[in-house]
Design an enzyme around this catalytic site. Structure first.
Site, short mmCIF file in Angstrom:
data_model
loop_
_atom_site.label_atom_id
_atom_site.label_comp_id
_atom_site.label_asym_id
_atom_site.label_seq_id
_atom_site.Cartn_x
_atom_site.Cartn_y
_atom_site.Cartn_z
N ARG A 205 6.55 5.58 6.66
CA ARG A 205 5.57 6.21 5.76
C ARG A 205 4.49 6.84 6.62
O ARG A 205 3.41 6.29 6.82
CB ARG A 205 4.97 5.17 4.81
N ASP A 336 -4.89 5.68 0.58
CA ASP A 336 -3.77 5.48 1.48
C ASP A 336 -4.21 5.70 2.91
O ASP A 336 -3.76 5.01 3.82
CB ASP A 336 -2.62 6.43 1.12
N ASN A 346 -5.26 10.03 -1.00
CA ASN A 346 -4.86 9.06 -2.01
C ASN A 346 -3.92 9.74 -3.00
O ASN A 346 -3.62 10.93 -2.88
CB ASN A 346 -6.09 8.48 -2.72
N LYS A 347 -3.47 8.97 -3.99
CA LYS A 347 -2.54 9.49 -4.99
C LYS A 347 -3.07 10.79 -5.59
O LYS A 347 -4.26 10.92 -5.89
CB LYS A 347 -2.34 8.45 -6.09
#
Length: 441
Positions: A205, A336, A346-347
């Protein structure tokens, strides 16, 4: 449900569930009330007369009382073996569940229970005799590089701990094989294998700085522990176990920092375990939760919070309107990755939410352990499957970015385990994290 064949009737089908909490797994010592393997340790288990997926939840309820506290992570390929002493053939259906807490209600089938690192299943020095093939069953559901790369539901902090579990499990098995005489590998060979595994985890990731930093810290600590350039599996196992404890503590302390600033009503989006913990600790007057399309993980967050606080679930597109009309006191989001300049990855939807909050004068708090600070200048933003947005046949280009970048000037505060950090303090933390990368050279 799998159809029963004639061959299956000659074999005993059982389910075995591993319940995981904070990196540890639940082991149960079987009592004299059970028909087989009394006195041995195992997971939550029982005969599966019908559908294993339904039976495993029945066993969790009857043996531990934890049914409402668990969520399925995955099931694994059955383990088949013959026990010649008992004259029986077994088919074990393994499952892994995450468990919210450790408050058990043991049935008469077990004498005692312990939460331990799964690596103790293969520790030759352990005084726990397990049921046959228990480690094999665990391996079928344990986290892997592939499962981490494919996980689109959980946040970066959660996945970083799973990455450390991958290192822990492999190092623990190597230690057990060496101590039992099954392997003659030397520390250098073990280090090479584990270093390669760590590199694969770093690539799993690439957008998640916390995963990189925590894997780097584990390997750097293992190398420093050895001191003489011969770090092997024992050093990595020790560092991974310590790294898991450190990561969980940092996330908890970051949540506590954020909770101190929460009053009134809060708006959030996506799924962050640290955000959930902060909200549960502070108990705001109301929580507004954006559904977080396309995976809609916000629904699970709303359901989890509804047990303790009033919750309003809404569409992503309605966030700006609700900020303007509902008197929201603070926006609280996870991250994140946080760049050294304070920008937050982030999302997708976080940027729009933060910009709208600034427009309405609503402060935006980002809650994250300092391990989420990135040592890199460039960003690698992931994208999701196009079919999650459109699966028709028209010639349409589809954009489904998984993450977006929120500018630093839209963030009011970063709540960490070190307290609330100002943008100028982030550079110092990044310098610390860069030093952890030296093990790769």
């Amino acid at each position: 449900m799998t159809a029963t064949t004639d061959a299956d009737r000659d074999r005993s089908h059982v389910v075995t569930a591993f319940l995981r909490n904070d990196g540890d797994a639940l082991l149960l010592c079987r009592s004299d009330a059970v028909g087989t393997y009394a006195g041995r340790w195992g997971g939550v288990s029982g005969f599966a007369e019908g559908d294993p997926d339904a039976q495993v939840r029945t066993e969790i309820r009857e043996e531990t009382g934890l049914e409402d506290a668990v969520s399925l992570v995955r099931s694994g390929r059955p383990v088949e073996f013959a026990d010649t002493e008992l004259g029986r053939e077994w088919v074990v259906h393994p499952y892994l569940f995450d468990c919210e807490h450790r408050d058990l209600e043991l049935s008469e089938e077990h004498d005692t229970a312990e939460w331990v690192s799964p690596t103790e299943l293969v520790d030759p020095d352990s005084d726990r005799e397990t049921v046959p093939k228990l480690w094999t069953a665990y391996e079928r559901v344990a986290p892997t590089v592939r499962s981490i790369a494919a996980d689109g539901e959980h946040g970066a902090a959660y996945l970083s701990v799973r990455a450390l579990e991958v290192l822990r499990d492999r190092a623990g098995l190597l230690v057990a094989e060496r101590d039992s005489g099954e392997s003659a590998s030397d520390p250098g060979e073990e280090w090479d294998e584990l270093a390669e595994l760590a590199r694969r985890l770093l690539e799993a990731r690439p957008s998640m700085a916390v995963l990189r930093n925590r894997v780097n810290r584990t390997m750097a600590d293992a190398e420093a522990t050895a001191g003489d350039g011969t770090a092997g599996a024992p050093a990595v196992l020790e560092a991974a176990l310590a790294g898991i404890d450190r990561a969980l503590e940092a996330d908890t302390e970051a949540a506590a920092t954020a909770a101190d600033s929460l009053e009134g009503s809060v708006m959030t989006l996506s799924r962050s375990g640290t955000v959930l913990e902060a909200i549960r600790e502070s108990e705001p007057s109301r929580v507004f939760v954006a559904e977080s399309r396309p995976a809609r993980e916000g629904i699970g967050v709303a359901e989890a919070l509804a047990e303790t606080v009033p919750v309003t679930l809404h569409t992503d597109a309605a966030a700006a309107h609700l900020l303007a009309t509902e008197g929201v006191d603070r926006v609280l989001v996870g991250a994140d990755t946080i760049r050294a300049d304070g920008a937050v990855v982030n999302k997708t939807g976080t940027r729009a939410l933060a910009v709208a909050a600034v427009r309405e004068g609503v402060p935006v708090t980002v809650v994250a352990a300092t391990d989420k600070l990135s040592t890199r200048e460039e960003l690698n933003l992931e994208s999701g499957d196009r079919s999650a947005v459109y699966d028709g046949e028209a010639g349409i280009d589809v954009a489904n970015p998984t993450f977006d970048v929120t500018p630093a000037d839209c963030v009011s505060a970063v709540a960490t385990e070190r307290g609330r950090l100002e943008p100028g303090a982030l550079e110092d933390v990044v310098a610390e994290l860069r030093e952890l990368e030296d093990w790769r050279s």
